[in-house]
Scaffold this motif. Structure first.
Motif, PDB file in Angstrom:
ATOM      1  N   PHE A   1       8.022  -0.159   1.821  1.00  0.00           N
ATOM      2  CA  PHE A   1       7.449  -1.248   1.035  1.00  0.00           C
ATOM      3  C   PHE A   1       6.160  -0.855   0.324  1.00  0.00           C
ATOM      4  O   PHE A   1       5.667  -1.600  -0.534  1.00  0.00           O
ATOM      5  N   LYS A   2       5.624   0.296   0.644  1.00  0.00           N
ATOM      6  CA  LYS A   2       4.326   0.689   0.097  1.00  0.00           C
ATOM      7  C   LYS A   2       4.301   0.647  -1.428  1.00  0.00           C
ATOM      8  O   LYS A   2       3.373   0.086  -2.035  1.00  0.00           O
ATOM      9  N   GLY A   3       5.293   1.230  -2.074  1.00  0.00           N
ATOM     10  CA  GLY A   3       5.298   1.275  -3.535  1.00  0.00           C
ATOM     11  C   GLY A   3       5.282  -0.109  -4.154  1.00  0.00           C
ATOM     12  O   GLY A   3       4.511  -0.388  -5.079  1.00  0.00           O
ATOM     13  N   ALA A   4       6.124  -1.016  -3.639  1.00  0.00           N
ATOM     14  CA  ALA A   4       6.173  -2.374  -4.166  1.00  0.00           C
ATOM     15  C   ALA A   4       4.854  -3.103  -3.932  1.00  0.00           C
ATOM     16  O   ALA A   4       4.335  -3.789  -4.820  1.00  0.00           O
ATOM     17  N   ALA A   5       4.306  -2.941  -2.720  1.00  0.00           N
ATOM     18  CA  ALA A   5       3.046  -3.617  -2.387  1.00  0.00           C
ATOM     19  C   ALA A   5       1.917  -3.166  -3.312  1.00  0.00           C
ATOM     20  O   ALA A   5       1.106  -3.989  -3.770  1.00  0.00           O
ATOM     21  N   GLN A   6       1.860  -1.876  -3.599  1.00  0.00           N
ATOM     22  CA  GLN A   6       0.778  -1.370  -4.434  1.00  0.00           C
ATOM     23  C   GLN A   6       0.924  -1.807  -5.885  1.00  0.00           C
ATOM     24  O   GLN A   6      -0.072  -2.085  -6.559  1.00  0.00           O
ATOM     25  N   VAL A   7       2.153  -1.906  -6.373  1.00  0.00           N
ATOM     26  CA  VAL A   7       2.363  -2.403  -7.741  1.00  0.00           C
ATOM     27  C   VAL A   7       1.904  -3.847  -7.853  1.00  0.00           C
ATOM     28  O   VAL A   7       1.204  -4.234  -8.806  1.00  0.00           O
ATOM     29  N   LEU A   8       2.283  -4.668  -6.875  1.00  0.00           N
ATOM     30  CA  LEU A   8       1.900  -6.079  -6.901  1.00  0.00           C
ATOM     31  C   LEU A   8       0.382  -6.245  -6.785  1.00  0.00           C
ATOM     32  O   LEU A   8      -0.216  -7.089  -7.455  1.00  0.00           O
ATOM     33  N   GLU A   9      -0.235  -5.424  -5.936  1.00  0.00           N
ATOM     34  CA  GLU A   9      -1.674  -5.543  -5.717  1.00  0.00           C
ATOM     35  C   GLU A   9      -2.464  -5.046  -6.920  1.00  0.00           C
ATOM     36  O   GLU A   9      -3.442  -5.668  -7.347  1.00  0.00           O
ATOM     37  N   LYS A  10      -2.056  -3.917  -7.483  1.00  0.00           N
ATOM     38  CA  LYS A  10      -2.764  -3.366  -8.638  1.00  0.00           C
ATOM     39  C   LYS A  10      -2.663  -4.285  -9.847  1.00  0.00           C
ATOM     40  O   LYS A  10      -3.568  -4.322 -10.690  1.00  0.00           O
ATOM     41  N   GLY A  11      -1.543  -5.013  -9.944  1.00  0.00           N
ATOM     42  CA  GLY A  11      -1.370  -5.932 -11.072  1.00  0.00           C
ATOM     43  C   GLY A  11      -2.073  -7.261 -10.872  1.00  0.00           C
ATOM     44  O   GLY A  11      -2.044  -8.111 -11.771  1.00  0.00           O
ATOM     45  N   GLY A  12      -2.681  -7.462  -9.696  1.00  0.00           N
ATOM     46  CA  GLY A  12      -3.371  -8.714  -9.422  1.00  0.00           C
ATOM     47  C   GLY A  12      -2.434  -9.866  -9.112  1.00  0.00           C
ATOM     48  O   GLY A  12      -2.850 -11.026  -9.086  1.00  0.00           O
ATOM     49  N   TYR A  13      -1.154  -9.551  -8.825  1.00  0.00           N
ATOM     50  CA  TYR A  13      -0.182 -10.610  -8.543  1.00  0.00           C
ATOM     51  C   TYR A  13      -0.292 -11.140  -7.112  1.00  0.00           C
ATOM     52  O   TYR A  13       0.093 -12.278  -6.839  1.00  0.00           O
ATOM     53  N   THR A  14      -0.765 -10.311  -6.209  1.00  0.00           N
ATOM     54  CA  THR A  14      -0.823 -10.696  -4.806  1.00  0.00           C
ATOM     55  C   THR A  14      -2.195 -10.385  -4.224  1.00  0.00           C
ATOM     56  O   THR A  14      -2.955  -9.574  -4.762  1.00  0.00           O
ATOM     57  N   GLN A  15      -2.476 -11.030  -3.095  1.00  0.00           N
ATOM     58  CA  GLN A  15      -3.648 -10.685  -2.294  1.00  0.00           C
ATOM     59  C   GLN A  15      -3.152 -10.431  -0.885  1.00  0.00           C
ATOM     60  O   GLN A  15      -2.719 -11.332  -0.176  1.00  0.00           O
ATOM     61  N   PHE A  16      -3.195  -9.163  -0.484  1.00  0.00           N
ATOM     62  CA  PHE A  16      -2.642  -8.751   0.814  1.00  0.00           C
ATOM     63  C   PHE A  16      -3.764  -8.525   1.815  1.00  0.00           C
ATOM     64  O   PHE A  16      -4.838  -8.019   1.460  1.00  0.00           O
ATOM     65  N   THR A  17      -3.509  -8.900   3.060  1.00  0.00           N
ATOM     66  CA  THR A  17      -4.466  -8.667   4.138  1.00  0.00           C
ATOM     67  C   THR A  17      -3.722  -8.189   5.378  1.00  0.00           C
ATOM     68  O   THR A  17      -2.792  -8.864   5.827  1.00  0.00           O
ATOM     69  N   PRO A  18      -4.095  -7.023   5.920  1.00  0.00           N
ATOM     70  CA  PRO A  18      -3.486  -6.583   7.182  1.00  0.00           C
ATOM     71  C   PRO A  18      -4.224  -7.185   8.372  1.00  0.00           C
ATOM     72  O   PRO A  18      -5.429  -7.438   8.314  1.00  0.00           O
ATOM     73  N   HIS A  19      -3.505  -7.425   9.447  1.00  0.00           N
ATOM     74  CA  HIS A  19      -4.096  -7.937  10.682  1.00  0.00           C
ATOM     75  C   HIS A  19      -3.509  -7.185  11.870  1.00  0.00           C
ATOM     76  O   HIS A  19      -2.418  -6.613  11.792  1.00  0.00           O
ATOM     77  N   TYR A  20      -4.246  -7.245  12.986  1.00  0.00           N
ATOM     78  CA  TYR A  20      -3.816  -6.549  14.202  1.00  0.00           C
ATOM     79  C   TYR A  20      -4.023  -7.466  15.409  1.00  0.00           C
ATOM     80  O   TYR A  20      -5.096  -8.050  15.579  1.00  0.00           O
ATOM     81  N   ILE A  21      -2.984  -7.575  16.228  1.00  0.00           N
ATOM     82  CA  ILE A  21      -3.061  -8.410  17.424  1.00  0.00           C
ATOM     83  C   ILE A  21      -3.751  -7.654  18.550  1.00  0.00           C
ATOM     84  O   ILE A  21      -3.464  -6.474  18.799  1.00  0.00           O
ATOM     85  N   THR A  22      -4.676  -8.323  19.231  1.00  0.00           N
ATOM     86  CA  THR A  22      -5.251  -7.789  20.468  1.00  0.00           C
ATOM     87  C   THR A  22      -5.266  -8.915  21.509  1.00  0.00           C
ATOM     88  O   THR A  22      -5.156 -10.094  21.170  1.00  0.00           O
ATOM     89  N   TRP A  23      -5.353  -8.530  22.775  1.00  0.00           N
ATOM     90  CA  TRP A  23      -5.496  -9.496  23.859  1.00  0.00           C
ATOM     91  C   TRP A  23      -6.813  -9.218  24.559  1.00  0.00           C
ATOM     92  O   TRP A  23      -7.398  -8.146  24.403  1.00  0.00           O
ATOM     93  N   TYR A  24      -7.276 -10.191  25.345  1.00  0.00           N
ATOM     94  CA  TYR A  24      -8.471  -9.923  26.139  1.00  0.00           C
ATOM     95  C   TYR A  24      -8.095  -9.896  27.611  1.00  0.00           C
ATOM     96  O   TYR A  24      -7.091 -10.490  28.035  1.00  0.00           O
ATOM     97  N   CYS A  25      -8.880  -9.187  28.384  1.00  0.00           N
ATOM     98  CA  CYS A  25      -8.636  -9.065  29.818  1.00  0.00           C
ATOM     99  C   CYS A  25      -9.389 -10.196  30.523  1.00  0.00           C
ATOM    100  O   CYS A  25     -10.595 -10.358  30.317  1.00  0.00           O
ATOM    101  N   PRO A  26      -8.720 -11.015  31.344  1.00  0.00           N
ATOM    102  CA  PRO A  26      -9.411 -12.081  32.076  1.00  0.00           C
ATOM    103  C   PRO A  26     -10.592 -11.524  32.872  1.00  0.00           C
ATOM    104  O   PRO A  26     -10.543 -10.399  33.383  1.00  0.00           O
ATOM    105  N   GLN A  27     -11.639 -12.322  32.987  1.00  0.00           N
ATOM    106  CA  GLN A  27     -12.892 -11.896  33.591  1.00  0.00           C
ATOM    107  C   GLN A  27     -12.696 -11.283  34.975  1.00  0.00           C
ATOM    108  O   GLN A  27     -13.350 -10.306  35.336  1.00  0.00           O
ATOM    109  N   ALA A  28     -11.774 -11.825  35.737  1.00  0.00           N
ATOM    110  CA  ALA A  28     -11.580 -11.364  37.115  1.00  0.00           C
ATOM    111  C   ALA A  28     -11.045  -9.935  37.181  1.00  0.00           C
ATOM    112  O   ALA A  28     -11.112  -9.292  38.236  1.00  0.00           O
ATOM    113  N   PHE A  29     -10.489  -9.436  36.066  1.00  0.00           N
ATOM    114  CA  PHE A  29      -9.843  -8.121  36.103  1.00  0.00           C
ATOM    115  C   PHE A  29     -10.566  -7.069  35.265  1.00  0.00           C
ATOM    116  O   PHE A  29     -10.072  -5.953  35.124  1.00  0.00           O
ATOM    117  N   THR A  30     -11.704  -7.395  34.679  1.00  0.00           N
ATOM    118  CA  THR A  30     -12.342  -6.463  33.738  1.00  0.00           C
ATOM    119  C   THR A  30     -12.754  -5.145  34.377  1.00  0.00           C
ATOM    120  O   THR A  30     -12.857  -4.134  33.684  1.00  0.00           O
TER     121      THR A  30
END
Length: 629
Positions: A219-248
């Motif tokens: 999908f990289k090629g398509a994403a970059q064409v859309l972004e360079k043309g100003g057609y889209t606004q893309f944002t990457p995100h990453y999931i994380t979890w936290y460790c409960p206090q009792a187990f840190t």
């Protein structure tokens, strides 16, 4: 992992995640499309259906068909080929939408079996009176992965009461015609689409990681064409979890988390005793977030796609290259500011919130029409979670459905989203501008950095930092990438035409053979002209020795001799040789004459003895054959 025992550490981490799930109750939103019954009149109307989380929904469009309910195998858990059933529509007829019942097997398997029998779409009737749910794909193992990745038809879940109405109409002999409509599945408020991808840098989580990595490359090629043309606004995100206090302070949280248990990821191999740890994944996730932020500051957010695809190629876990050093090499090759990225990442060991990762955890909570993000990967288009296969064509169709009507860019209308990524910064690949040689190749999946073959000579290297000509003929192409220089008509090269492809400075020079070869001053190093009468003069790549007065320098012996002595000695040697040859010839002639005379005398005496015997001759040798009469 099949039936193998799960490592104890992974079990503990699972308990931690369950604890977290109890603390924060996620809000999962079921994404729906519209199902409109056209006939018969008794059930005509519009109903909701839940889009399946696999296959390819027709975002932005609709599909018409005839609903069929099989006589046998009504749950679709077995192959329809076994019953001799085919759902392939005849020429000129509407496509067949197969209705199956929920239960006994995975949703995805039902759809796969119907697709193989010729179905154009699948409707699954719920067996419980409950609100609609999202049909998810199972955890892929070796068997299920093969069919889940190949499901290409759309599917939807309908509620129990509506399913009963469809079955009754079919049993009474009515033709049930319906339209599946996805045009409102993605909001399209304006001429720009905002979308985000919840992803992960881990490449050792099995089939889902492989699928995600493959999608990023495709999908990289398509994403970059859309972004360079100003057609889209893309944002990457990453999931994380936290460790409960009792187990840190536990060993597991310390190995899986950053910032004292605040940001965690599961162990990549689900084995705490070997390989990479969860905190390695969180750290690289943080780096990729900062790559996006720094690239966005320079008005080139699309460089994120180059980084993540290059990183997975150059720094995989399987090759033990998933580390900071390899990541920084990729960053430098893309021309990003490493210091800004490091500043953005902050201190991962600090006992405090990391602003970037904290923002990501807050963003996981659903807002408005979007539910909480709880699974990887998750694509969100115009704040609506995408359902279906993470595949280039399907995702592009969903993004294009998010544009306001008549504002779609030409790439959506024509489907041609490819571009030559080698034109800008040579795609971040190795390049020899002098010889006009590059490792960048533009493909339908985006650019790849691969050392080329030029005039039959193979270049070898990683394609990003270096490519070196190797094998016979390598020196004909830009001197094999080695040092070379000419001065006053004299040329030297460090290229050696062999299989190893090494660059070695020629005699009289020193250096690495690639960037430089410096002249060795043999005179200063006292490696030449060591005789007392010698004087040394250094030249480029060599030296000259001369002798003072009437002396001549002999290089092979590194000595000086008199020119006249040499002449006299030479003539003396010549005369000695000539005299010796003359004496040898005279001696040989005397010996020859004496032997010849002796032989002639004996022959004459023998002849004369036959006719005039001498008194003193007792016996004359008989030269006649003994058997003569």
């Amino acid at each position: 992992m099949g039936c193998s025992e799960r490592p104890k550490g992974a079990i503990l981490l699972g308990l931690l995640l369950l604890t977290l799930a109890e603390i924060v109750v996620g809000r999962f939103v079921v994404e729906k499309n519209s199902l409109r019954v056209l006939s018969p009149d008794s059930i005509k109307g519009t109903h909701d259906s839940a889009i399946g989380n696999f296959g390819i929904p027709q975002y932005g469009g609709r599909m018409g068909g005839t609903v069929v309910y099989p006589r046998d195998n009504r749950k679709g858990c077995k192959s329809f080929d076994d019953s001799g059933i085919s759902f392939k529509a005849k020429a000129g007829a509407l496509p067949n939408f197969v209705l199956v019942d929920r239960g006994d097997c995975f949703f995805a398997l039902k759809v796969w079996n119907a697709q193989n029998a010729g179905a154009a779409a699948v409707l699954v009737a719920d067996d419980l009176d409950e609100p609609l749910i999202t049909m998810d794909s199972p955890e892929e193992d070796g068997a299920s992965a093969r069919y889940i990745a190949n499901i290409t038809i759309p599917s939807a879940l309908i509620d129990k009461s509506f399913g009963e109405k469809l079955k009754k109409a079919i049993s009474e002999g009515d033709m049930v015609n319906v339209n599946l409509d996805w045009r409102e599945a993605v909001p399209h408020p304006d001429d720009r689409v905002e979308y985000e991808l919840w992803t992960n840098s881990n490449d050792e989580c099995g089939v889902k990681c492989d699928m995600l990595m493959e999608f990023l490359k495709d999908f990289k090629g398509a994403a970059q064409v859309l972004e360079k043309g100003g057609y889209t606004q893309f944002t990457p995100h990453y999931i994380t979890w936290y460790c409960p206090q009792a187990f840190t302070i536990s060993k597991q949280c310390k190995s899986q988390c950053l910032n004292h248990g605040r940001y965690c990821a599961p162990d990549p191999e689900q084995d705490f005793s070997t390989g990479y740890e969860g905190k390695d994944v969180v750290l690289e996730n943080l780096r990729q977030l900062c790559v996006f932020r720094v690239a966005n500051e320079t008005k080139k957010p699309w460089v994120w796609w180059d980084y993540v695809t290059d990183f997975q190629i150059r720094c995989p876990m399987k090759e033990k290259k998933y580390n900071k050093e390899c990541a920084e090499q990729v960053i430098n090759s893309l021309g990003l500011d490493l210091k800004k990225i490091e500043k953005c990442m902050g201190d991962p060991e600090a006992d405090s919130d990391n602003p970037v990762l904290k923002e990501e955890q807050d963003a996981q909570i659903g807002k408005g029409s979007r539910g909480d993000v709880t699974i990887l990967p998750t694509l969100v288009v115009n704040n609506r979670q995408y359902r279906g296969k993470l595949e280039k064509g399907a995702v592009l169709k969903a993004i294009c459905a998010g544009f306001e009507e008549t504002t779609e860019p030409s790439v959506c209308l024509g489907g041609d989203v490819e571009t030559n990524e080698c034109l800008e910064n040579n795609g971040g690949c190795w390049q020899d501008k002098a010889a006009n040689i590059t490792a960048c190749k533009d493909t339908f999946r985006g650019r790849v950095c691969e050392c080329p073959v030029v005039n039959g000579v193979q270049f070898k290297g990683d394609g990003y930092r270096s490519c070196v000509a190797s094998g016979p003929g390598r020196c004909r192409i830009n001197n094999g990438g080695c040092w070379h220089e000419s001065r006053n008509g004299v040329a030297f090269s460090a290229c050696v035409d062999n299989e190893e492809g090494k660059c070695t400075c020629p005699p009289g020079f020193k250096g690495d053979g690639v960037n430089s070869c410096e002249d060795i001053d043999e005179c200063k190093q006292k490696k030449a002209c060591q005789c007392p009468e010698c004087s040394c003069k250094n030249t480029w790549g060599s030296y000259e020795c001369t002798c003072g007065g009437d002396l001549l320098y002999i290089r092979d012996h590194d000595t000086c001799i008199s020119k006249t002595t040499e002449v006299k000695s030479a003539w003396t040697a010549v005369w000695i040789i000539l005299i010796a040859l003359a004496l040898a010839a005279g001696g040989a002639y005397v010996v020859y004459k004496r032997r010849l005379r002796s032989y002639m005398d004996s022959e004459i005496r023998a002849i004369m003895a036959q006719y005039m015997p001498l008194d003193s001759q007792n016996e004359v040798p008989n030269h006649v054959d003994e058997d003569r009469a």
